[in-house]
Scaffold this motif. Structure first.
Motif, PDB file in Angstrom:
ATOM      1  N   GLY A 308       9.842   5.331  -9.900  1.00 55.51           N
ATOM      2  CA  GLY A 308      11.009   5.016 -10.721  1.00 55.51           C
ATOM      3  C   GLY A 308      10.560   4.542 -12.082  1.00 55.51           C
ATOM      4  O   GLY A 308       9.409   4.761 -12.484  1.00 55.51           O
ATOM      5  N   ALA A 309      11.447   3.864 -12.778  1.00 56.84           N
ATOM      6  CA  ALA A 309      11.114   3.374 -14.118  1.00 56.84           C
ATOM      7  C   ALA A 309      12.008   2.193 -14.476  1.00 56.84           C
ATOM      8  O   ALA A 309      13.137   2.081 -13.992  1.00 56.84           O
ATOM      9  CB  ALA A 309      11.272   4.482 -15.162  1.00 56.84           C
ATOM     10  N   VAL A 310      11.449   1.318 -15.320  1.00 61.73           N
ATOM     11  CA  VAL A 310      12.248   0.242 -15.900  1.00 61.73           C
ATOM     12  C   VAL A 310      12.874   0.783 -17.185  1.00 61.73           C
ATOM     13  O   VAL A 310      12.162   1.148 -18.118  1.00 61.73           O
ATOM     14  CB  VAL A 310      11.381  -0.992 -16.219  1.00 61.73           C
ATOM     15  N   HIS A 311      14.199   0.852 -17.212  1.00 64.60           N
ATOM     16  CA  HIS A 311      14.912   1.366 -18.391  1.00 64.60           C
ATOM     17  C   HIS A 311      15.147   0.201 -19.354  1.00 64.60           C
ATOM     18  O   HIS A 311      16.250  -0.357 -19.433  1.00 64.60           O
ATOM     19  CB  HIS A 311      16.238   2.003 -17.968  1.00 64.60           C
ATOM     20  N   ALA A 312      14.101  -0.150 -20.104  1.00 60.81           N
ATOM     21  CA  ALA A 312      14.177  -1.314 -20.997  1.00 60.81           C
ATOM     22  C   ALA A 312      15.173  -1.106 -22.126  1.00 60.81           C
ATOM     23  O   ALA A 312      15.917  -2.015 -22.498  1.00 60.81           O
ATOM     24  CB  ALA A 312      12.794  -1.633 -21.561  1.00 60.81           C
ATOM     25  N   VAL A 313      15.166   0.100 -22.708  1.00 60.25           N
ATOM     26  CA  VAL A 313      16.130   0.472 -23.750  1.00 60.25           C
ATOM     27  C   VAL A 313      16.631   1.866 -23.399  1.00 60.25           C
ATOM     28  O   VAL A 313      15.837   2.756 -23.121  1.00 60.25           O
ATOM     29  CB  VAL A 313      15.481   0.476 -25.160  1.00 60.25           C
ATOM     30  N   ASP A 314      17.944   2.050 -23.422  1.00 64.02           N
ATOM     31  CA  ASP A 314      18.508   3.308 -22.916  1.00 64.02           C
ATOM     32  C   ASP A 314      19.566   3.870 -23.857  1.00 64.02           C
ATOM     33  O   ASP A 314      20.748   3.560 -23.750  1.00 64.02           O
ATOM     34  CB  ASP A 314      19.128   3.065 -21.532  1.00 64.02           C
ATOM     35  N   GLY A 315      19.129   4.658 -24.832  1.00 66.03           N
ATOM     36  CA  GLY A 315      20.072   5.353 -25.698  1.00 66.03           C
ATOM     37  C   GLY A 315      20.672   4.503 -26.790  1.00 66.03           C
ATOM     38  O   GLY A 315      21.894   4.476 -26.973  1.00 66.03           O
ATOM     39  N   PRO A 563      25.018   7.975 -17.692  1.00 62.16           N
ATOM     40  CA  PRO A 563      26.053   8.858 -18.241  1.00 62.16           C
ATOM     41  C   PRO A 563      26.182   8.680 -19.742  1.00 62.16           C
ATOM     42  O   PRO A 563      25.846   7.628 -20.295  1.00 62.16           O
ATOM     43  CB  PRO A 563      27.329   8.382 -17.512  1.00 62.16           C
ATOM     44  N   LYS A 564      26.647   9.709 -20.402  1.00 62.04           N
ATOM     45  CA  LYS A 564      26.817   9.665 -21.854  1.00 62.04           C
ATOM     46  C   LYS A 564      27.826   8.574 -22.220  1.00 62.04           C
ATOM     47  O   LYS A 564      28.857   8.418 -21.573  1.00 62.04           O
ATOM     48  CB  LYS A 564      27.277  11.027 -22.363  1.00 62.04           C
ATOM     49  N   ALA A 565      27.487   7.805 -23.246  1.00 61.70           N
ATOM     50  CA  ALA A 565      28.334   6.682 -23.649  1.00 61.70           C
ATOM     51  C   ALA A 565      29.673   7.167 -24.195  1.00 61.70           C
ATOM     52  O   ALA A 565      29.745   8.154 -24.918  1.00 61.70           O
ATOM     53  CB  ALA A 565      27.623   5.844 -24.702  1.00 61.70           C
ATOM     54  N   ARG A 566      30.741   6.446 -23.803  1.00 64.41           N
ATOM     55  CA  ARG A 566      32.072   6.678 -24.369  1.00 64.41           C
ATOM     56  C   ARG A 566      32.447   5.447 -25.190  1.00 64.41           C
ATOM     57  O   ARG A 566      32.310   4.317 -24.720  1.00 64.41           O
ATOM     58  CB  ARG A 566      33.110   6.908 -23.261  1.00 64.41           C
ATOM     59  N   TRP A 567      32.896   5.674 -26.417  1.00 68.11           N
ATOM     60  CA  TRP A 567      33.178   4.563 -27.320  1.00 68.11           C
ATOM     61  C   TRP A 567      34.658   4.468 -27.644  1.00 68.11           C
ATOM     62  O   TRP A 567      35.349   5.481 -27.764  1.00 68.11           O
ATOM     63  CB  TRP A 567      32.389   4.722 -28.628  1.00 68.11           C
ATOM     64  N   HIS A 574      34.103  -1.167 -36.016  1.00 72.50           N
ATOM     65  CA  HIS A 574      34.027  -1.980 -34.802  1.00 72.50           C
ATOM     66  C   HIS A 574      34.297  -1.067 -33.611  1.00 72.50           C
ATOM     67  O   HIS A 574      35.409  -0.566 -33.431  1.00 72.50           O
ATOM     68  CB  HIS A 574      35.064  -3.111 -34.841  1.00 72.50           C
ATOM     69  N   LYS A 575      33.244  -0.818 -32.839  1.00 74.76           N
ATOM     70  CA  LYS A 575      33.439   0.022 -31.661  1.00 74.76           C
ATOM     71  C   LYS A 575      32.786  -0.616 -30.444  1.00 74.76           C
ATOM     72  O   LYS A 575      31.825  -1.375 -30.558  1.00 74.76           O
ATOM     73  CB  LYS A 575      32.903   1.436 -31.891  1.00 74.76           C
ATOM     74  N   VAL A 576      33.326  -0.266 -29.270  1.00 75.55           N
ATOM     75  CA  VAL A 576      32.922  -0.895 -28.002  1.00 75.55           C
ATOM     76  C   VAL A 576      32.683   0.199 -26.975  1.00 75.55           C
ATOM     77  O   VAL A 576      33.456   1.168 -26.881  1.00 75.55           O
ATOM     78  CB  VAL A 576      34.026  -1.861 -27.501  1.00 75.55           C
ATOM     79  N   ARG A 577      31.599   0.026 -26.219  1.00 77.65           N
ATOM     80  CA  ARG A 577      31.297   0.980 -25.151  1.00 77.65           C
ATOM     81  C   ARG A 577      32.321   0.813 -24.028  1.00 77.65           C
ATOM     82  O   ARG A 577      32.559  -0.301 -23.542  1.00 77.65           O
ATOM     83  CB  ARG A 577      29.886   0.733 -24.611  1.00 77.65           C
TER      84      ARG A 577
END
Length: 580
Positions: A308-315, A563-567, A574-577
């Motif tokens: 597996g992997a540690v996803h420290a920063v993801d996109g 999954p692809k981020a939706r904003w 000013h946007k929010v995931r």
């Protein structure tokens, strides 16, 4: 009713000539049963030495009580004069009558012993418990401080727990034998604001349950407002003012107390955000980050195959305009520092693109127009090099010779950051913490960068020094058009310096936009939680809710892709995931 602790005319010195080298001079105070006294002051004020003197731990650091009296009302009703107590009596009092929580749990816990064994030691020493009895008591101690899955955590070593969990372990050890007095020496300084709120809630709840008295040492006035009954302000080894909480915070008499209250960055929900925050996003960015991913592979099994992997920063995506400050906020482990280090090439990016003013960035390029100021000015300056050699380092690394023009730039930058020209011949140990951080800023500007990354650059400084460094950073930004990537967990500091804010949670940006908009009208639950946890002097004796939930694990199975981020948009900037 007699006070549980009475300190009278306390003097403490260090070294052979202790009387001539006193760092605590004439401190006196009383502490009633069930009362919380906050001792406030900047580094070097003598507040920690005063606390260490109460249980005579100062003796082990080369210190000596040269005058005064420390009288403790014990559980059995007898009064002990601690300045004259024998080592045998002190051993019984430490832990049994007086518990202590230190600032840095990683240096206070033995790294090679399990958590369970270290907690059991208190029960063996003070209660005579052994074997299963000591282990059961240790488990109860972890349950008491709301550590989930306590039975399993007893088998952990300190490196397997987060900073917040380690501090809970320290509290469990301090309260193991139900002491009448708890001394907490900067117990939350190294913790994130949400973890800090949980530790404060835990201390307040345990205090209500046990009725213990507490001495709480801090430089954070906001924390004082939330927990203290009385406040004592220290400066240069003396208590310059003390009294009831409301009296000190609302009507301070001493100039130093007034100075402290003025210097502390007060969080005001976005009202104090920089007025030059609104900017057109169409300008050419000084830094653009697109799809940054940083992962650390995990291997297991007999053959060490990837599991597996540690996803420290993801996109992570953002852009930073010239003359703009983007503050990246989040808890420890959220990925904010990893993001900054990946931009600089200090951490390899798994994928993603970086560009600066139409220039593609390449990791390891020594001529990048981006520099970094680190958190700890004591650790980031070579103690063996003089200031001129320290300032010359980035120039030499870029392949440029040190000539008269370079030396003129050194002198100009030293003057600009408020240091005298003769600083060039001096060494780091000859400067205070704030002056060292100014040196770090001057070094970062030697190559005339367009972007400066500031990783918790003011969090290790006293509040008044912090205020001056923040003012310097803002002035330099206006003068040179610098773009700042400002990494922090302190929302009050962020409010003072940021134009825009990106909130990172579990390796992903969950909210980003104009600082005033994000701070005054947060939309994501995590941003709301961060802001709700900020201590301020307006929140008197606030009761925080205990929350034992952990940040979700960043370990993902092999091949996992989020999954692809939706904003969702909440205004022009000013946007929010959107929640999955």
């Amino acid at each position: 009713m007699s006070p549980i602790l009475s300190v009278s005319d306390l003097h403490v010195g260090f070294g052979r000539g202790a009387k001539a080298r006193e760092v605590v001079r004439g401190v006196s105070f009383d502490l009633a049963a069930g009362e919380t006294l906050a001792i406030v002051g900047e580094s070097g004020s003598g507040k920690s030495v005063t606390a260490l003197s109460i249980n005579r731990l100062v003796d082990y650091g080369g210190g000596r009580i040269t005058n005064g009296s420390i009288r403790l009302l014990r559980t059995d009703g007898k009064i002990s004069e601690l300045t004259e107590a024998s080592e045998k009596e002190l051993t019984r009092i430490r832990g049994g009558e007086i518990g202590m929580i230190f600032q840095e749990p990683m240096t206070s816990l033995n790294p090679v012993l399990t958590i369970g064994r270290q907690i059991e030691e208190s029960f063996r020493l003070h209660r005579g418990l052994t074997g299963n009895q000591a282990r059961a008591a240790a488990k109860d101690a972890l349950d008491r401080v709301r550590i989930p899955d306590a039975e399993r955590r007893l088998t952990y070593t300190p490196n397997q727990l987060s900073g917040g969990m380690l501090q809970r372990v320290m509290i469990a050890m301090a309260l193991a034998c139900n002491p009448r007095l708890l001394i907490a020496d900067e117990p939350t300084t190294a913790l994130d604001v949400t973890v800090q709120a949980q530790i404060m809630a835990l201390l307040a709840e345990l205090k209500r349950e046990t009725g213990m008295s507490m001495i709480f040492i801090t430089h954070d006035i906001g924390l004082v407002a939330g927990i203290a009954d009385r406040v004592m302000v220290m400066q240069d080894g003396q208590a310059v003012e003390q009294g009831e909480l409301g009296q000190i915070l609302d009507h301070p008499k001493h100039p130093y107390t007034q100075h402290l209250l003025h210097a502390v960055p007060h969080f005001s929900g976005g009202n104090a955000a920089r007025p030059d925050g609104q900017r057109e996003r169409t300008a050419e960015p000084a830094l653009k980050v697109d799809g940054l991913v940083v992962r650390y592979p995990l291997k297991g099994g007999w053959f060490g195959r990837p599991t597996g992997a540690v996803h420290a920063v993801d996109g992570v995506d953002f852009d930073l305009l010239p003359g703009e400050t983007l503050a990246v906020v989040g808890e420890s482990g959220s990925g904010k520092s990893t993001t900054a280090r990946a931009v600089l090439g200090l951490v390899p990016a798994t994928r993603g693109a970086f560009s600066m003013a139409r220039r593609e960035l390449v990791a390891g390029d020594s001529n990048l127009p981006v520099q970094m100021v680190f958190q700890n000015p004591y650790a980031s300056l070579n103690p063996r090099l003089s200031v001129d050699s320290i300032l010359a380092e980035p120039v030499i690394a870029s392949g440029v010779r040190i000539d008269a023009a370079v030396r003129d730039r050194m002198k100009m930058l030293l003057k600009r950051v408020g240091l005298p020209e003769n600083s060039l011949e001096r060494y780091p140990h000859e400067f205070s913490g704030g002056q060292r951080q100014r040196l770090c800023i001057a070094r970062a500007l030697m190559l005339n960068p367009s972007v400066v990354v500031l990783d918790e650059a003011v969090s290790a400084l006293d509040v008044s020094v912090q205020a001056r460094v923040l003012e310097l950073l803002i002035d330099l930004q206006k003068e040179y058009g610098l773009a700042y990537l400002f990494i922090s967990h302190d929302m009050a500091v962020v409010e003072r310096i940021a134009h825009r804010i990106a909130v990172i949670y579990a390796g992903q940006i969950v909210e980003i936009g104009d600082a005033r908009s994000v701070l005054s009208a947060p939309r994501h639950p995590y941003t709301k939680k961060l802001i709700a946890a900020v201590p301020t002097i307006d929140r008197r004796h606030e009761t925080f809710e205990l929350d034992t939930r952990q940040v979700p694990s960043l370990v993902r199975p092999l091949g996992f892709e989020p999954p692809k981020a939706r904003w969702m948009e909440y205004g022009p900037d000013h946007k929010v995931r959107a929640e999955a």
